[in-house]
Design a protein around this motif. Structure first.
Motif, PDB file in Angstrom:
ATOM      1  N   ASN A 369     -12.962 -34.717  -6.671  1.00 55.36           N
ATOM      2  CA  ASN A 369     -11.852 -34.065  -6.531  1.00 55.36           C
ATOM      3  C   ASN A 369     -10.903 -35.349  -6.200  1.00 55.36           C
ATOM      4  OD1 ASN A 369      -9.698 -32.949  -4.745  1.00 55.36           O
ATOM      5  ND2 ASN A 369     -10.134 -31.290  -5.920  1.00 55.36           N
ATOM      6  N   GLU A 370      -9.765 -35.576  -6.592  1.00 55.08           N
ATOM      7  CA  GLU A 370      -8.945 -36.740  -6.305  1.00 55.08           C
ATOM      8  C   GLU A 370      -8.645 -36.715  -5.087  1.00 55.08           C
ATOM      9  OE1 GLU A 370      -5.995 -36.656  -9.713  1.00 55.08           O
ATOM     10  OE2 GLU A 370      -7.161 -38.072 -10.891  1.00 55.08           O
ATOM     11  N   ALA A 371      -7.979 -35.571  -4.588  1.00 51.64           N
ATOM     12  CA  ALA A 371      -7.505 -35.358  -3.048  1.00 51.64           C
ATOM     13  C   ALA A 371      -8.590 -36.018  -2.110  1.00 51.64           C
ATOM     14  CB  ALA A 371      -6.966 -34.111  -2.777  1.00 51.64           C
ATOM     15  N   SER A 372      -9.971 -35.387  -2.297  1.00 54.08           N
ATOM     16  CA  SER A 372     -10.907 -35.681  -1.445  1.00 54.08           C
ATOM     17  C   SER A 372     -11.272 -37.305  -1.509  1.00 54.08           C
ATOM     18  CB  SER A 372     -12.072 -35.221  -1.973  1.00 54.08           C
ATOM     19  OG  SER A 372     -11.945 -33.454  -1.841  1.00 54.08           O
ATOM     20  N   VAL A 373     -11.427 -37.855  -2.670  1.00 56.09           N
ATOM     21  CA  VAL A 373     -11.520 -39.169  -2.860  1.00 56.09           C
ATOM     22  C   VAL A 373     -10.492 -40.053  -1.893  1.00 56.09           C
ATOM     23  CG1 VAL A 373     -11.521 -41.153  -4.415  1.00 56.09           C
ATOM     24  CG2 VAL A 373     -12.795 -39.021  -5.097  1.00 56.09           C
ATOM     25  N   ASP A 374      -9.504 -39.491  -1.690  1.00 56.67           N
ATOM     26  CA  ASP A 374      -8.371 -40.446  -1.083  1.00 56.67           C
ATOM     27  C   ASP A 374      -8.221 -40.404   0.410  1.00 56.67           C
ATOM     28  OD1 ASP A 374      -6.171 -42.299  -1.107  1.00 56.67           O
ATOM     29  OD2 ASP A 374      -4.843 -40.425  -1.050  1.00 56.67           O
ATOM     30  N   THR A 375      -9.450 -39.599   0.837  1.00 60.56           N
ATOM     31  CA  THR A 375      -9.515 -38.982   2.403  1.00 60.56           C
ATOM     32  C   THR A 375     -10.198 -40.288   3.107  1.00 60.56           C
ATOM     33  OG1 THR A 375     -11.651 -38.075   2.072  1.00 60.56           O
ATOM     34  CG2 THR A 375      -9.744 -36.838   1.943  1.00 60.56           C
ATOM     35  N   ASP A 376      -9.972 -40.533   4.368  1.00 60.91           N
ATOM     36  CA  ASP A 376     -10.555 -41.631   5.393  1.00 60.91           C
ATOM     37  C   ASP A 376     -11.757 -41.260   5.228  1.00 60.91           C
ATOM     38  OD1 ASP A 376      -8.108 -42.468   5.834  1.00 60.91           O
ATOM     39  OD2 ASP A 376      -7.734 -41.543   7.645  1.00 60.91           O
ATOM     40  N   ALA A 377     -12.381 -40.107   5.271  1.00 58.23           N
ATOM     41  CA  ALA A 377     -13.890 -39.733   5.455  1.00 58.23           C
ATOM     42  C   ALA A 377     -14.664 -40.233   4.415  1.00 58.23           C
ATOM     43  CB  ALA A 377     -14.062 -38.281   5.158  1.00 58.23           C
ATOM     44  N   VAL A 378     -13.750 -40.450   3.065  1.00 60.58           N
ATOM     45  CA  VAL A 378     -14.585 -41.239   1.987  1.00 60.58           C
ATOM     46  C   VAL A 378     -14.436 -42.733   2.025  1.00 60.58           C
ATOM     47  CG1 VAL A 378     -14.410 -41.676  -0.582  1.00 60.58           C
ATOM     48  CG2 VAL A 378     -14.483 -39.434   0.305  1.00 60.58           C
ATOM     49  N   LYS A 379     -13.136 -43.246   2.424  1.00 62.53           N
ATOM     50  CA  LYS A 379     -12.878 -44.424   2.253  1.00 62.53           C
ATOM     51  C   LYS A 379     -13.720 -45.255   3.416  1.00 62.53           C
ATOM     52  CE  LYS A 379      -8.028 -43.902   0.833  1.00 62.53           C
ATOM     53  NZ  LYS A 379      -6.775 -43.927   1.192  1.00 62.53           N
ATOM     54  N   ASN A 380     -14.073 -44.501   4.493  1.00 64.54           N
ATOM     55  CA  ASN A 380     -14.809 -44.861   5.668  1.00 64.54           C
ATOM     56  C   ASN A 380     -16.426 -44.995   5.761  1.00 64.54           C
ATOM     57  OD1 ASN A 380     -12.548 -45.853   6.937  1.00 64.54           O
ATOM     58  ND2 ASN A 380     -12.245 -43.977   7.999  1.00 64.54           N
ATOM     59  N   ASP A 381     -16.781 -44.194   4.795  1.00 65.55           N
ATOM     60  CA  ASP A 381     -18.253 -44.047   4.282  1.00 65.55           C
ATOM     61  C   ASP A 381     -18.789 -45.249   3.561  1.00 65.55           C
ATOM     62  OD1 ASP A 381     -20.896 -43.220   3.045  1.00 65.55           O
ATOM     63  OD2 ASP A 381     -20.282 -41.306   4.273  1.00 65.55           O
ATOM     64  N   VAL A 382     -19.497 -46.121   3.966  1.00 63.89           N
ATOM     65  CA  VAL A 382     -20.002 -47.177   3.498  1.00 63.89           C
ATOM     66  C   VAL A 382     -21.047 -46.858   2.193  1.00 63.89           C
ATOM     67  CG1 VAL A 382     -20.179 -48.584   5.432  1.00 63.89           C
ATOM     68  CG2 VAL A 382     -22.180 -47.397   4.881  1.00 63.89           C
ATOM     69  N   ALA A 383     -21.872 -45.802   2.098  1.00 66.64           N
ATOM     70  CA  ALA A 383     -22.740 -45.317   0.943  1.00 66.64           C
ATOM     71  C   ALA A 383     -21.679 -45.012  -0.253  1.00 66.64           C
ATOM     72  CB  ALA A 383     -23.582 -44.459   1.488  1.00 66.64           C
ATOM     73  N   ILE A 384     -20.786 -44.101   0.259  1.00 65.51           N
ATOM     74  CA  ILE A 384     -19.840 -43.737  -0.860  1.00 65.51           C
ATOM     75  C   ILE A 384     -18.868 -44.734  -1.345  1.00 65.51           C
ATOM     76  CG2 ILE A 384     -17.948 -42.082  -1.277  1.00 65.51           C
ATOM     77  CD1 ILE A 384     -19.119 -40.227   0.546  1.00 65.51           C
ATOM     78  N   SER A 385     -18.637 -45.621  -0.507  1.00 64.90           N
ATOM     79  CA  SER A 385     -17.782 -46.846  -1.093  1.00 64.90           C
ATOM     80  C   SER A 385     -18.650 -47.758  -1.908  1.00 64.90           C
ATOM     81  CB  SER A 385     -17.289 -47.432   0.021  1.00 64.90           C
ATOM     82  OG  SER A 385     -16.385 -46.998   0.861  1.00 64.90           O
ATOM     83  N   ALA A 386     -20.063 -47.772  -1.637  1.00 65.08           N
ATOM     84  CA  ALA A 386     -20.887 -48.637  -2.300  1.00 65.08           C
ATOM     85  C   ALA A 386     -21.189 -48.001  -3.740  1.00 65.08           C
ATOM     86  CB  ALA A 386     -22.168 -48.814  -1.486  1.00 65.08           C
ATOM     87  N   LEU A 387     -21.161 -46.636  -3.621  1.00 67.79           N
ATOM     88  CA  LEU A 387     -21.305 -45.951  -4.989  1.00 67.79           C
ATOM     89  C   LEU A 387     -20.333 -45.921  -5.909  1.00 67.79           C
ATOM     90  CD1 LEU A 387     -23.232 -44.076  -6.678  1.00 67.79           C
ATOM     91  CD2 LEU A 387     -21.972 -42.154  -5.649  1.00 67.79           C
ATOM     92  N   LEU A 388     -18.888 -45.883  -5.358  1.00 68.61           N
ATOM     93  CA  LEU A 388     -17.783 -45.907  -6.233  1.00 68.61           C
ATOM     94  C   LEU A 388     -17.554 -47.418  -6.645  1.00 68.61           C
ATOM     95  CD1 LEU A 388     -15.330 -43.825  -4.095  1.00 68.61           C
ATOM     96  CD2 LEU A 388     -16.442 -43.271  -6.394  1.00 68.61           C
TER      97      LEU A 388
END
Length: 440
Positions: A369-388
């Protein structure tokens, strides 16, 4: 044949039911309000039609079961008259498609699956089209590649049709213990292996699993380009054989140079290998694993948990970015469900921004979800950032033919003790691998 026809008719009737009632799916463009987004604003009581006291079954993987039950309970509270019971049953996304193809009528009403299974599920007629207004919202609010991974041409109309709902990004990356591998060294495969060896730790990847072994070919420039018209035979790009062979040799050379450090083991050995106990120190320094194990990594490593895109590997003096497979996990509705409307609403809810955020926060799953991707929770998560970040260097896991066993066999050959990288015929291995994919 009769069973397949019956399943197709059931799926068509489900979509027709949504299209025929006012205030829901709509049969014309004017009846679909694409300006509305979000579950609460899109779903109406009329979406359920005459269905009441529905009893549904939902499939999800083991590590999602606890949260999935909580989400299903929340759904029941939202619609107490329409839903009386939801059973959550453990079923991995990897096997969900096989189970549905085997006996759809015994399958779950709503289930998650890896998106490379979509083609077979649609051709067999065991999943329903997504109701038009839900499809419109999903297309408006989710990342385009995730929507594309859930879309296929309708066998009858030949129009692009949404057959599933995006659940999470699905891929793998480098995970490491920061007390063993530095963030800087994480960018180089050679340095990662060197750091692990110095610390007396293992580097683990499942080289004999085609899902991971594909990187040995993709990094050299070989790519998948969907299926031939028979929807079975794999298509490949026009790759440079010499480049692919050189890359295979580079991987094999490192595997043998760091024999004892490099271990080809199932990915489950990575989070367990990171874990230290009173009687046993950790054995793993780094590995290649996916976002499905993020919670386990964090529990095992704490502040020393590191994650990054896959590193580079040096091939004939040039550092090449390692490429991977990247796909999505999706949510589908069983075409034979006794409660097709309620199942559609539940699937749509589980794909909602609310549920995606919960999976992100509690499981570390990457949202679509584009709104979810733009949250701090995603931006600050090293695993999700690595995956993206790794998704930029990947081949899409869609329209996959029978590559897994041949690719896995190639991976086993590269790391086998009997393989001498200086003498081994990698060109012959490549040819035999491609032939095995095409001959199945």
């Amino acid at each position: 044949m009769k069973k397949v026809i019956a399943l197709c008719l059931a799926a068509m009737m489900m979509v027709a039911a949504f299209a025929s009632c006012g205030g829901d799916g709509g049969s014309t463009k004017s009846s679909i309000d694409t300006t509305k987004t979000g579950f609460e604003s899109v779903v109406a009581d009329s979406d359920f039609g005459s269905e009441k006291n529905a009893k549904l079954k939902v499939w999800g993987p083991d590590n999602y079961t606890k949260l999935l039950k909580k989400q299903c309970d929340a759904f029941k509270k939202k619609f107490p008259k329409q839903v009386s019971k939801i059973d959550v049953v453990v079923q991995t996304e990897a096997e969900a498609g096989t189970q549905m193809l085997s006996d759809a009528e015994a399958g779950a009403d709503v289930f998650g699956f890896a998106n490379d299974q979509l083609n077979n599920l649609v051709n067999a007629g065991v999943i329903a089209q997504i109701a038009p207004k839900y499809a419109a919202d999903i297309k408006a609010t989710n990342l385009a590649p995730a929507v594309e991974a859930c879309t296929l041409k309708n066998p009858k109309t030949k129009k692009d049709t949404l057959y599933a709902l995006p659940e999470t990004g699905n891929g793998y990356f480098l995970v490491y213990d920061k007390s063993v591998v530095s963030d800087k060294d994480a960018g180089s495969f050679e340095k990662v292996l060197e750091d692990c060896k110095k610390a007396g730790k293992q580097f683990i990847m499942d080289a004999g699993n085609g899902y991971y072994a594909c990187m040995f070919l993709f990094t050299g420039g070989l790519k998948l380009e969907g299926l031939e018209e028979d929807q079975v035979t794999q298509k490949f790009n026009k790759y440079d054989e010499k480049e692919v062979v050189a890359t295979m040799k580079a991987f094999s050379t490192l595997m043998h140079k760091y024999n004892g450090t490099f271990k080809s083991l199932a990915v489950s050995n990575i989070p367990s290998g990171f874990t230290s106990t009173k009687t046993r120190k950790s054995t793993c320094g780094a590995g290649i694993d996916g976002n499905w194990d993020t919670a386990a990594f964090k529990d095992a490593l704490g502040k020393n948990f590191g994650a990054a895109k896959l590193p580079t590997i040096n091939v004939d003096g040039k550092d090449k970015q390692i490429y991977s497979m990247y796909g999505y996990k999706s949510i589908a509705v069983n075409g034979t469900s006794k409660y097709p409307r309620t199942a559609q609403v539940l699937a749509y809810y589980l794909a909602s921004e609310e549920c995606q955020n919960q999976r992100c926060e509690e499981l570390g799953w990457s949202p679509t979800n584009e709104a979810s991707v733009d949250t701090d929770a995603v931006k600050n998560d090293v695993a999700i950032s690595a995956l993206l970040e790794q998704s930029k260097y990947s081949v899409a896991q869609v329209n996959i033919g029978k590559i897994w066993d041949p690719f896995g066999n190639l991976g086993n050959k590269l790391c086998a003790d009997t393989t001498n990288p200086e003498k081994f015929d990698f060109a012959d291995l490549l040819k035999k691998t491609i032939d095995n994919v095409l001959d199945q």
